[in-house]
Design a protein around this motif. Structure first.
Motif, PDB file in Angstrom:
ATOM      1  N   ALA A  86     -87.722 -45.270 -41.300  1.00 47.07           N
ATOM      2  CA  ALA A  86     -87.516 -44.641 -42.571  1.00 47.07           C
ATOM      3  C   ALA A  86     -87.057 -43.214 -42.042  1.00 47.07           C
ATOM      4  O   ALA A  86     -87.780 -42.781 -41.055  1.00 47.07           O
ATOM      5  N   ILE A  87     -85.444 -43.138 -41.848  1.00 46.20           N
ATOM      6  CA  ILE A  87     -85.218 -41.513 -42.159  1.00 46.20           C
ATOM      7  C   ILE A  87     -84.787 -40.631 -42.539  1.00 46.20           C
ATOM      8  O   ILE A  87     -84.355 -40.738 -43.547  1.00 46.20           O
ATOM      9  N   PRO A  88     -85.695 -39.485 -42.583  1.00 48.55           N
ATOM     10  CA  PRO A  88     -86.135 -38.218 -43.475  1.00 48.55           C
ATOM     11  C   PRO A  88     -84.750 -38.066 -44.375  1.00 48.55           C
ATOM     12  O   PRO A  88     -83.497 -37.906 -43.988  1.00 48.55           O
ATOM     13  N   GLY A  89     -84.516 -38.048 -45.497  1.00 43.99           N
ATOM     14  CA  GLY A  89     -83.429 -37.653 -46.038  1.00 43.99           C
ATOM     15  C   GLY A  89     -82.435 -39.143 -46.585  1.00 43.99           C
ATOM     16  O   GLY A  89     -81.887 -39.583 -47.702  1.00 43.99           O
ATOM     17  N   ILE A  90     -83.069 -40.025 -46.289  1.00 42.89           N
ATOM     18  CA  ILE A  90     -82.080 -41.190 -46.090  1.00 42.89           C
ATOM     19  C   ILE A  90     -82.805 -42.499 -46.890  1.00 42.89           C
ATOM     20  O   ILE A  90     -82.775 -43.418 -47.628  1.00 42.89           O
ATOM     21  N   ALA A 105     -81.216 -37.632 -38.967  1.00 45.57           N
ATOM     22  CA  ALA A 105     -80.130 -38.961 -39.789  1.00 45.57           C
ATOM     23  C   ALA A 105     -78.375 -38.272 -39.117  1.00 45.57           C
ATOM     24  O   ALA A 105     -77.926 -38.611 -38.324  1.00 45.57           O
ATOM     25  N   LEU A 106     -78.819 -36.790 -39.002  1.00 43.75           N
ATOM     26  CA  LEU A 106     -77.275 -36.252 -38.160  1.00 43.75           C
ATOM     27  C   LEU A 106     -77.240 -36.137 -36.839  1.00 43.75           C
ATOM     28  O   LEU A 106     -75.855 -36.592 -37.075  1.00 43.75           O
ATOM     29  N   ALA A 112     -70.286 -35.497 -40.200  1.00 48.57           N
ATOM     30  CA  ALA A 112     -71.771 -36.060 -39.985  1.00 48.57           C
ATOM     31  C   ALA A 112     -72.352 -35.964 -41.269  1.00 48.57           C
ATOM     32  O   ALA A 112     -73.143 -36.803 -41.585  1.00 48.57           O
ATOM     33  N   HIS A 113     -72.116 -34.626 -41.862  1.00 48.93           N
ATOM     34  CA  HIS A 113     -72.351 -34.709 -43.681  1.00 48.93           C
ATOM     35  C   HIS A 113     -72.159 -36.086 -44.745  1.00 48.93           C
ATOM     36  O   HIS A 113     -72.578 -36.123 -44.700  1.00 48.93           O
ATOM     37  N   ALA A 114     -70.688 -35.727 -44.491  1.00 49.89           N
ATOM     38  CA  ALA A 114     -70.269 -37.101 -44.810  1.00 49.89           C
ATOM     39  C   ALA A 114     -71.336 -38.275 -44.849  1.00 49.89           C
ATOM     40  O   ALA A 114     -71.834 -39.422 -45.644  1.00 49.89           O
ATOM     41  N   PHE A 115     -71.290 -39.018 -43.686  1.00 48.73           N
ATOM     42  CA  PHE A 115     -71.548 -40.541 -42.924  1.00 48.73           C
ATOM     43  C   PHE A 115     -73.095 -39.968 -43.225  1.00 48.73           C
ATOM     44  O   PHE A 115     -73.486 -41.484 -44.401  1.00 48.73           O
ATOM     45  N   ALA A 116     -74.071 -38.725 -43.757  1.00 49.83           N
ATOM     46  CA  ALA A 116     -75.449 -39.207 -44.049  1.00 49.83           C
ATOM     47  C   ALA A 116     -75.960 -39.238 -45.148  1.00 49.83           C
ATOM     48  O   ALA A 116     -76.231 -39.682 -45.948  1.00 49.83           O
ATOM     49  N   GLU A 117     -74.771 -39.094 -45.780  1.00 47.57           N
ATOM     50  CA  GLU A 117     -75.131 -38.691 -47.850  1.00 47.57           C
ATOM     51  C   GLU A 117     -74.456 -40.105 -48.112  1.00 47.57           C
ATOM     52  O   GLU A 117     -75.006 -40.617 -48.542  1.00 47.57           O
ATOM     53  N   CYS A 118     -73.323 -40.420 -47.258  1.00 46.56           N
ATOM     54  CA  CYS A 118     -73.071 -42.160 -47.641  1.00 46.56           C
ATOM     55  C   CYS A 118     -73.943 -43.200 -47.827  1.00 46.56           C
ATOM     56  O   CYS A 118     -74.485 -43.612 -47.857  1.00 46.56           O
ATOM     57  N   LEU A 119     -75.220 -42.765 -46.138  1.00 48.76           N
ATOM     58  CA  LEU A 119     -76.048 -43.700 -45.853  1.00 48.76           C
ATOM     59  C   LEU A 119     -77.124 -43.768 -46.933  1.00 48.76           C
ATOM     60  O   LEU A 119     -77.378 -44.792 -47.260  1.00 48.76           O
ATOM     61  N   ARG A 120     -78.056 -42.094 -46.967  1.00 45.43           N
ATOM     62  CA  ARG A 120     -78.048 -41.854 -48.168  1.00 45.43           C
ATOM     63  C   ARG A 120     -78.247 -42.456 -49.626  1.00 45.43           C
ATOM     64  O   ARG A 120     -79.547 -42.984 -50.225  1.00 45.43           O
ATOM     65  N   ARG A 121     -76.272 -42.547 -49.800  1.00 43.74           N
ATOM     66  CA  ARG A 121     -76.217 -43.287 -51.075  1.00 43.74           C
ATOM     67  C   ARG A 121     -76.327 -44.740 -50.608  1.00 43.74           C
ATOM     68  O   ARG A 121     -75.549 -46.111 -51.685  1.00 43.74           O
ATOM     69  N   GLY A 122     -76.077 -45.255 -49.788  1.00 46.66           N
ATOM     70  CA  GLY A 122     -76.431 -47.120 -49.863  1.00 46.66           C
ATOM     71  C   GLY A 122     -75.717 -47.571 -48.897  1.00 46.66           C
ATOM     72  O   GLY A 122     -75.053 -48.972 -48.778  1.00 46.66           O
ATOM     73  N   ALA A 123     -75.304 -46.791 -48.160  1.00 46.00           N
ATOM     74  CA  ALA A 123     -73.860 -47.668 -47.438  1.00 46.00           C
ATOM     75  C   ALA A 123     -74.299 -47.983 -45.891  1.00 46.00           C
ATOM     76  O   ALA A 123     -75.306 -47.865 -45.892  1.00 46.00           O
ATOM     77  N   THR A 124     -73.153 -48.873 -45.395  1.00 45.55           N
ATOM     78  CA  THR A 124     -73.894 -49.439 -44.105  1.00 45.55           C
ATOM     79  C   THR A 124     -73.059 -49.185 -43.089  1.00 45.55           C
ATOM     80  O   THR A 124     -72.265 -48.669 -43.086  1.00 45.55           O
ATOM     81  N   LYS A 178     -67.182 -33.388 -56.536  1.00 48.59           N
ATOM     82  CA  LYS A 178     -66.677 -33.014 -57.733  1.00 48.59           C
ATOM     83  C   LYS A 178     -68.209 -33.083 -58.732  1.00 48.59           C
ATOM     84  O   LYS A 178     -68.158 -32.703 -59.852  1.00 48.59           O
ATOM     85  N   GLU A 179     -69.349 -33.746 -58.241  1.00 48.25           N
ATOM     86  CA  GLU A 179     -70.460 -34.205 -58.885  1.00 48.25           C
ATOM     87  C   GLU A 179     -71.487 -33.010 -57.975  1.00 48.25           C
ATOM     88  O   GLU A 179     -72.623 -32.900 -58.771  1.00 48.25           O
ATOM     89  N   GLY A 180     -70.666 -31.884 -57.342  1.00 45.62           N
ATOM     90  CA  GLY A 180     -71.553 -30.460 -56.467  1.00 45.62           C
ATOM     91  C   GLY A 180     -72.412 -30.868 -56.080  1.00 45.62           C
ATOM     92  O   GLY A 180     -72.707 -30.005 -55.266  1.00 45.62           O
ATOM     93  N   TRP A 181     -71.972 -32.085 -54.736  1.00 47.08           N
ATOM     94  CA  TRP A 181     -72.758 -32.255 -53.698  1.00 47.08           C
ATOM     95  C   TRP A 181     -71.623 -31.078 -52.641  1.00 47.08           C
ATOM     96  O   TRP A 181     -70.440 -31.040 -52.924  1.00 47.08           O
ATOM     97  N   SER A 182     -72.539 -30.976 -51.768  1.00 45.70           N
ATOM     98  CA  SER A 182     -71.938 -29.379 -50.274  1.00 45.70           C
ATOM     99  C   SER A 182     -71.632 -29.940 -49.268  1.00 45.70           C
ATOM    100  O   SER A 182     -70.861 -29.903 -48.873  1.00 45.70           O
ATOM    101  N   SER A 183     -73.074 -30.408 -48.985  1.00 52.43           N
ATOM    102  CA  SER A 183     -73.328 -30.979 -47.718  1.00 52.43           C
ATOM    103  C   SER A 183     -74.798 -32.089 -47.770  1.00 52.43           C
ATOM    104  O   SER A 183     -75.310 -31.620 -48.850  1.00 52.43           O
ATOM    105  N   TYR A 184     -74.853 -32.713 -46.735  1.00 55.67           N
ATOM    106  CA  TYR A 184     -76.368 -33.807 -46.767  1.00 55.67           C
ATOM    107  C   TYR A 184     -77.588 -32.680 -46.343  1.00 55.67           C
ATOM    108  O   TYR A 184     -77.108 -31.884 -45.764  1.00 55.67           O
TER     109      TYR A 184
END
Length: 186
Positions: free
Chosen positions: A72-76, A101-102, A115-127, A161-167
């Motif tokens: 379990a990775i914090p935030g992901i 995660a970073l 890294a912030h973009a990749f971490a957010e994608c992982l948090r949202r279910g990416a592989t 566009k949803e308001g996200w700025s960084s992981y």
């Protein structure tokens, strides 16, 4: 002495089958299993899952890569890691890798900028699939890894566009329902 420069290529996928296909193609083209890693978020894998159950949960990674583990990775949230990145993910889960995660993404060859973009994608279910390859063959392996990969720039533009700025490592991991909605958008 061999002066081969090794680079790490990392790409993200919305679909486990696409990630598995890329791993198989990398293996067919001669990338050793020891130079391929996968990190995937899948809530079907619980903390009590056995190695075989974990492999089944991610739809076929078992047998492709050794060293599958659930952390379990914090935030992901819960992730299944396989290959050389598994130990790095375990260190992040245990708090032994600065940045969580970073830090994992940095070890995987993802630039600080991405890294912030990749971490957010992982948090949202990416592989995440990574491959360590000779720099002289980079373009050949990038073409394999680019197949069905997420266009991170387009994805991040949608997040912004949803308001996200960084992981945010303190943000709650996505639920399975939220992950499915994300995958349905692509």
């Amino acid at each position: 002495m061999d002066a081969t420069i090794i680079v790490t290529i990392a790409r993200l996928y919305d679909n486990h089958a696409d990630a598995i296909g890329v791993v198989r193609e990398l293996q067919r083209t001669g990338v050793p299993e020891s130079d391929i890693s996968v990190l995937t978020r899948d809530n079907r894998a619980s903390g009590a899952a056995t190695g075989a159950e974990i492999g089944a949960a991610v739809g076929g990674l078992a047998g492709l890569l050794t060293g599958l583990g659930l952390v379990a990775i914090p935030g992901i949230g819960p992730v299944v890691a396989g290959g050389w990145l598994a130990a790095t993910a375990a260190g992040a889960a245990a708090g032994g890798l600065a940045g969580g995660a970073l830090g994992v993404l940095s070890e995987a060859g993802v630039t600080d900028e991405d890294a912030h973009a990749f971490a957010e994608c992982l948090r949202r279910g990416a592989t995440l699939v990574t491959a360590r390859v000779p720099d002289v063959d980079r373009s050949r392996f990038e073409s394999i890894l680019n197949r069905s990969a997420i266009n991170v720039e387009v994805r991040v533009a949608a997040y912004r566009k949803e308001g996200w700025s960084s992981y945010d490592p303190n943000a709650a991991p996505y639920t399975p329902e939220q992950i499915q909605r994300e995958r349905d958008l692509s």
